[in-house]
Structure formats: structure tokens, C-alpha cells
Enzyme design. Sequence first.
Site, mmCIF file in Angstrom:
data_model
loop_
_atom_site.group_PDB
_atom_site.id
_atom_site.type_symbol
_atom_site.label_atom_id
_atom_site.label_comp_id
_atom_site.label_asym_id
_atom_site.label_seq_id
_atom_site.Cartn_x
_atom_site.Cartn_y
_atom_site.Cartn_z
ATOM 1 N N THR A 1 0.857 -1.185 0.000
ATOM 2 C CA THR A 1 0.000 0.000 0.000
ATOM 3 C C THR A 1 0.892 1.234 0.000
ATOM 4 O O THR A 1 0.710 2.162 0.787
ATOM 5 C CB THR A 1 -0.963 -0.035 1.208
ATOM 6 N N HIS A 2 1.881 1.211 -0.875
ATOM 7 C CA HIS A 2 2.870 2.284 -0.952
ATOM 8 C C HIS A 2 2.704 3.037 -2.267
ATOM 9 O O HIS A 2 3.582 3.038 -3.120
ATOM 10 C CB HIS A 2 4.290 1.712 -0.821
ATOM 11 N N ASN A 3 1.548 3.635 -2.438
ATOM 12 C CA ASN A 3 1.261 4.433 -3.623
ATOM 13 C C ASN A 3 1.739 5.856 -3.381
ATOM 14 O O ASN A 3 1.609 6.383 -2.272
ATOM 15 C CB ASN A 3 -0.240 4.446 -3.904
#
Length: 591
Positions: free
Chosen positions: A517-519
Site C-alpha cells: 500500500t505504498h502508492n
Amino acid sequence: MSVTRLKPVDVVVIGVGWTGAIAARELTRAGLSVVGLERGPLRTPGEDFVLPGIRDELRYAIRQELFQDSSVETVTMRHARGEAALPMRRFGAFTPGTGTGGAGSHWNGMHWRYLPYDLNPRRHITQRYGKGAIPAEMTIGDFGIEWDEIEPYYDRFEKLCGVSGKAGNIGGRVIAGGNPFEGARTSEFPNPPLVRTAAGDIFAAASEKLGYKPFPLPASNSSRAYTNAEGATLGACAYCGHCERFGCEVNAKASPNTTLFPALLADQRFSLRTNSYVRDLVFDRHAKRVTAVRYVDTRSGEVFEQEAGLVILGGYVFTNTLLMLTSGIGTPYDPATGHGAVGRNYCYQTGAGVQVFFKDGAFNPFMGAGALGTNIDEFNGDNFDHAGLGFFGGSTIGVTSGGGRPIQHRPVPPGTPRWGSAWKQATAQWYNRSFGIGASGANYAHRENYLDLDPTYRDALGHPLLRMTYNFRENDQRLAAHSAEQLTRIAKAMDATIVSEPALRRGNFHVVPYQSTHNTGGTIMGSDPRGSVVNRHLQSWDAHNLFILGASVFPQNTSYNPTGTVGALAYWATDAIIHQYLKGPGALVAA
């Protein structure tokens, strides 16, 4: 539809996760009245994150109770211009949060500082490899902040979270046992490292055999009881193996809910409004300011307009970018011409993994923590010579023991059937005798990776969805292949019984399997308003009273979890608001 106009306040903060909570706490402390708008419900650890219910893997990990509801708002996705985008009906590759705390309530706790190189990679690459080294299609950008400027804010955020770790560089002096590649720190971590696992021992021994320097992964999973400067107390980690996708029942995992909300919610200058879905920002183009925020109470359907002197966008990457586009603030990015900035430089991450099996192993995978890991950084950033490799960026490589829960954790050797009695037998045989080695890699900006408004699909309130145009590029494929080579070398140095072939993210980006979840990107920071949305203090170039916090301001993504830098930048920006902007509202904060 009628709109109820509310009494003006000093500040409106949109999204009350890490960045919104930090901004609200700092601005109320400065004497301002602050309203926090959160589209989800209030989540209180003492009520929502308690045993036995919080360890329900089906409820939280599979049915995604703490995640954004994709039936209300989602993202559409395509690989290239010219393709039709389709909605993500269920989040898979990444899992945005909802409710107070946002994704910070269900994250793993990996609490990295970026490398000094990561802050200004374009400048560094140009200086080391030449002016023509970066391909024209790679729109790599610099944060425009120097290490010495941001380091005190990294330090402050780590002390808020009670991070467990071992320093590798204090004041320029390299410390044995820590990360020798990290930037110079002010002080040691607030807490000692978590207890290293048997898998970590094997990884460390193999890494040292190859000449590398392993170190404990910095963890916002507290290794002992800890009280921060806000008076919030964290418990000691119980190694229960339920961090990512879950809240923490012993308050050992730092989150906005555990570290900031007790003090923030008690402050009379702060007002929290949950179930408040922000529609748009009211933008006065002539005055170059946001005058109000319009939102819908999702329980009653009523529409409210909250006037404020200062507006903080503290949402997730997609939310921040979507609100800028729907509110008409700034120029949307056009990949055909390269003009515009809103939606530019959307990035994700690359990666690779290898699974190792030991016939006489005993790793107890059911005991773990989200950031319980051992890493090396010899192949991260520009810590190694990239000349002739055909890519830039790198990976942090390590072993993480996050928890062997029964539904999602079923490691089996290559060639095992995917179901049936042979699969069951292999599961029983290898569950306690296997672990994975992973490489989390950087993803550098590319001209064709961007965000804009979808022309077809709309959310539950009838507003356009955000459209993602994204794919892995040549730089990503080469970086991942290089990382896989290093993983295989380390795995073979372990003398494992079985070593799997490296799992690479080959081909097109896929939205189904979870990756991270590293956008990042979409409202990037920079020194030139033609190619960035906010300046180095995260102030909008187009609306002087609008500040944007979070990973949406990152010009590209590194190998690390972005949360440490997200928190540091939130403190950096609010410090500029308090000590510069408020002294002369109406102007851009001085560089």
C-alpha cells in the site's frame, strides 16, 4: 440540493490519518480552531481493537473491514493511454484505509527514513552518471529538501511512535549493528530492536558470509512499554502475528489512534466529524485561495459547506489527487505534451521474492510482528554502482516475520499441487520449516504513469472516479531482475533444503495480488510550478491557503515504506505554516 453553510473556522483538515492528525494536533496547539473531516467512522482502540474479535483473519484480512469501501469509491485502472479503464471492484494490490487513523490503523509498522540520496535523486544521478544518464521518459524529480533540514522531523516522528531499532549513524559516526547507509541521525531510536527471529539469524549469517551488514528493520511495533511526548502510552509487542490489516490489542503498534488521538480529541479547539465524505473544495481562482470545503454526511445525505481560513489535504494519494482535479485547482497533467502537474508522477513499487525450505527448520511463523525483520541495504538507492546496469534505484532486501495466520500463510515447495491431499500434506510438512526473503524495490516516475479523472465511471455520489494509467516499465523490470539475483545468492548461502525460483513482477502490473500500500505521487512537490503541485513546504502553487500532506507529494517512490517520510513531512509543513505562513497569510512560504 440545498447546502447548509457552517460557521467559519481557522482550519479544515480533510482525512484524519497520520498526516491529518499530526497537522490538527500541531495547529490546535498553536491556538487555531480545527475541524477534522473523516469519511469513515471513529475507531477507538479500547473499543474496536480488542480481543478476541480483533484477531479475526476472515473479518479483517479477507473481508477487509478496515479498508476503503470499493463499492462506494474505487479507482479505475488501465495499462496505457488508448485502453479503456475498468474499476477495481475489490482492492487487492493495495489497501487504502478508512475511518480515523486511515491506513495508519492497519499498517505493518515499517518505519523507515529515506536515504539522503532518495530526497534528490535527479540531482545525484546527474552529478554521478552525467547529464544524459536519465532517459527522457523518466520524469524523476527531487523533493528539494536537504537531509539536515528534514532529519529533526524524522527524529520527532520516531519519538512520537516509539520506534524500535538500532542506529547505524549518529552524528556522522557509523555504529555497528545498525544500517551503515542511513543518513546521520540526531539520536538513537527511542526503543531497542524487536527480538530477532530464527529466520533473521539465518539471513544475517548468510548476508555476513557474503560481506554485507545486516541490521534490524526499524519498527513502529514497540519492543517495550513507552510513553511519548503527547502522554500516550504504548504497550510492549506481544508478537501475536496480527499487524497488517488489523488494529493492535496491546497498543504496541503505533497509529494515529494510539499516539495522537487521546490528546487531540481532548482538545476543545478540535472538532471531529466522522462519516463526512468531502465532495470538493470551493476555489476562488481570482483570489488564489480555497474559501470552503463541501462535504456530505453519509448517514443523512445532507450537504454542508465549511468555510475556513486554511485547508489541509491529508487524505490518501488517490483522495488528494481526486479532490484537486474535481475542484479545478492546478493544471491536470497531459502525458502527450508533458504539460500540467496534477496527476503527474504516479508511482508504486517493484519487488521480488524467494522462498526457502529447511527440512529440520523450526521457525514458528505464528509468532511475529508487522515490522519484525532483518535487512541489508547494499543494493538500495545508489549504494552500489549503477554504471552499465540499465536502471536506477534499488531495493532493500530482508526477511520479515509478520505472522503465519492459517488462511493466508501456506508456503509449499515448487511443484506442489494447488489443492487436494498432496497440497494438505505439504502444508503440514513445511508450515514451520519455511520463510521468505523479499526485495522491496523503488519505482521511479515515468511519463506514461499518471492519474486523471475517469470519463465513464462514477462513485456512489455521482462524482467521477480517479483513473490510474500505470504499468511496470523497463527500469522496473531490470531493477527487479537485479534484485532477484541478489536474493538467490543470499538464499544459496543459507544451505537450505529447497530454494524456490525467484518470484518477479514480470509483465503488466496486476491489480489482484497484494503487493504494497505504498502508492505515491499525483500532487508532487517541487521548485517549479509548471511541473509540481506544491512547493517544498507542501503549499499549493495555485491556492496559497491550501497545503497538501501525504505520499501524494512524493516525486517518485523509493524501496522503503513511505510512512516515516510522510510523518516527517507533515511536521515539516505544519512548522512552516505556524512560523511562516500565519505571520503573513496570502503569500507563498519563502523557499
